[in-house]
Scaffold this active site. Sequence first.
Site, PDB file in Angstrom:
ATOM      1  N   TYR A 175       5.307 -17.588  -6.163  1.00 31.80           N
ATOM      2  CA  TYR A 175       4.772 -18.495  -6.475  1.00 31.80           C
ATOM      3  C   TYR A 175       3.878 -17.559  -7.810  1.00 31.80           C
ATOM      4  O   TYR A 175       3.371 -17.234  -7.898  1.00 31.80           O
ATOM      5  CB  TYR A 175       3.756 -18.131  -5.071  1.00 31.80           C
ATOM      6  CG  TYR A 175       4.555 -19.629  -3.715  1.00 31.80           C
ATOM      7  CD1 TYR A 175       4.302 -20.778  -4.079  1.00 31.80           C
ATOM      8  CD2 TYR A 175       4.706 -18.677  -2.575  1.00 31.80           C
ATOM      9  CE1 TYR A 175       4.556 -20.812  -2.570  1.00 31.80           C
ATOM     10  CE2 TYR A 175       4.583 -19.230  -1.502  1.00 31.80           C
ATOM     11  CZ  TYR A 175       4.530 -20.862  -1.765  1.00 31.80           C
ATOM     12  OH  TYR A 175       4.990 -21.728  -0.519  1.00 31.80           O
ATOM     13  N   ARG A 192     -22.541   4.880  14.614  1.00 26.01           N
ATOM     14  CA  ARG A 192     -22.261   3.855  14.889  1.00 26.01           C
ATOM     15  C   ARG A 192     -22.815   3.398  16.537  1.00 26.01           C
ATOM     16  O   ARG A 192     -23.459   4.067  16.600  1.00 26.01           O
ATOM     17  CB  ARG A 192     -20.523   4.458  15.248  1.00 26.01           C
ATOM     18  CG  ARG A 192     -20.332   2.830  15.553  1.00 26.01           C
ATOM     19  CD  ARG A 192     -18.724   3.116  14.593  1.00 26.01           C
ATOM     20  NE  ARG A 192     -17.350   3.874  16.377  1.00 26.01           N
ATOM     21  CZ  ARG A 192     -16.505   4.206  16.288  1.00 26.01           C
ATOM     22  NH1 ARG A 192     -15.603   4.065  15.214  1.00 26.01           N
ATOM     23  NH2 ARG A 192     -15.661   4.554  17.187  1.00 26.01           N
ATOM     24  N   LYS A 197      -6.696   2.147  22.170  1.00 26.77           N
ATOM     25  CA  LYS A 197      -7.395   0.453  21.209  1.00 26.77           C
ATOM     26  C   LYS A 197      -5.718  -0.051  20.497  1.00 26.77           C
ATOM     27  O   LYS A 197      -5.164   0.496  20.317  1.00 26.77           O
ATOM     28  CB  LYS A 197      -8.438   0.680  21.253  1.00 26.77           C
ATOM     29  CG  LYS A 197      -8.024   2.020  19.172  1.00 26.77           C
ATOM     30  CD  LYS A 197      -9.604   2.406  19.627  1.00 26.77           C
ATOM     31  CE  LYS A 197      -9.052   3.134  17.937  1.00 26.77           C
ATOM     32  NZ  LYS A 197     -10.425   4.604  17.787  1.00 26.77           N
ATOM     33  N   MET A 250       4.325 -15.341   2.361  1.00 31.92           N
ATOM     34  CA  MET A 250       3.606 -15.494   3.580  1.00 31.92           C
ATOM     35  C   MET A 250       4.992 -15.014   4.780  1.00 31.92           C
ATOM     36  O   MET A 250       4.852 -13.561   5.039  1.00 31.92           O
ATOM     37  CB  MET A 250       3.764 -16.853   4.761  1.00 31.92           C
ATOM     38  CG  MET A 250       2.843 -16.436   5.970  1.00 31.92           C
ATOM     39  SD  MET A 250       2.780 -18.285   6.886  1.00 31.92           S
ATOM     40  CE  MET A 250       0.727 -18.829   5.531  1.00 31.92           C
TER      41      MET A 250
END
Length: 483
Positions: free
Chosen positions: A379, A252, A154, A428
């Site tokens: 930053y 679940r 998955k 980033m």
Amino acid sequence: MAYISIHSNCMEIFEGQNRNLIINTSCNWDVDVCKGELDYQFSSNERDKKVVVMDLSAIDESKKSAVLKLVESYHPSHLFIIENDEIPEDLLQLKEASILFKGSYESSLKAVVQQFKNRKHETWVEFDLKAIAHNLSVFEDKIPEATKTLVMVKASSYGTGDVQIPHFLQQYGVDYFGVAYADEGTTLREHGIHVPILVMNTENDAFGDTVKFDLEPSLFSMHQLEEFIAFLKQKKITNYPIHLTFETGMNRLGFYQKDIPDLIKVIQNSPEVQLKSVYSHLADADNTDLDYTKNQIEQFREIRTQFKEAFTHDILFHILNSEGTSKFGDTAAFDMVRLGIGVFGYTSTAKQDRLMPFMKWFTTISQIKAIQPGETIGYGRTYTAEKPMKIAILRIGYADGFRRSLSNGVGAVFIDGKACPVVGNVCMDMTMVDVTDVACQEGDQVEIIGDNNDMFSFSKRLKTISYEVMTSINKRVSRVYLK
Ligand SMILES: *Cc1c(COP(=O)(O)O)cnc(C)c1O
């Protein structure tokens, strides 16, 4: 499991330029080794076009003819023999092909392979397929011979890439795949995966694709079961394989034990479906206190008994995940185990089980700077230099999965074997680290996860688990598979 063996130990596989799949090997020229490599390339349906490129300059005449004969028996779409360092123009124009490069270590082929690399972003993860093979064999030793193995692929195989790991596992002889959603199964089928695929979370909208791509839905409510049966009836399909998932303590998805009599009735009266498996999922198998897990297993045994009494055909029963298989593989594997993180070597008992770590993560230094006392970095100016220092700017940031919470010393990377803490905030696409006491230069390789900083320490710094680290590595990070 019927495993095939793959003789080779120096292969790298990656997505190259022009959507080519590159299989780069510089192993020896033993015919057996070559055969293993060719088998790997030709048994995979990842690309239709199969091209073989060889630099034969380093091998002797007698071997040369044996190797060529072998290659020809596979009928490659194209065979390039490189001589005198000349690179045919046709080779550079290839698109959407699987290309096997084979040369010696000194071969000029190395430079050719470089031209096929996607070198846009010098941050990459290396996945060691040998570790997967080893880890699978560890789990195989823990379960009875006849027990099947399903591997959960998955979320693009835990973030490792859409199809490479499933292809490797398919070749290896894994019995079943599991995915979370039908779309993930569709992607596998579109890339030549033919192993049965269980879809955990079946959505009604996906019934069409489920049937079209031969995916096996796992159902968890009566309503959903009835709708699927109605869908099949309308399509005049019979005997379609389905799986039922049961609640035993995870809270679940899943049916309850009290639903069983109704379920049996519906399934027995519906020729449209064939009950292939019944399963449940463990909630706490990584705990050292295993009482909760044992209780789940006992509940599951009762569920199994009820189904066994009602049906005569073979149904697969399964409850163990990786942690469960490690601890209860000998007593509670039933007919199948469902492995995930363990295949990658990251269970809580990885050490005792001698699992091999599967991934390493690297980036490179773009620039090195001298910083004077009083200057700030990055930053928000969250870091102020107190003394003269040297920093390296790395080609990795939170968009790659190197999270911002690693800012200001929470995270560290390794350069030349030395720990270099993050200074300032992670950006980033870039990160600054302190390299004041480290001998390094621009372009040097930087370890994010690897021999110095293992997956467990990295996850701990992020206050998370290996699963989340793996699935958070962004798509733009290149993936290289080593064999
Ligand atoms: C993800 C998953 C697994 C595999 O779990 P691991 O902890 O990675 O071994 C098994 N079964 C189900 C239902 C899952 O969702």
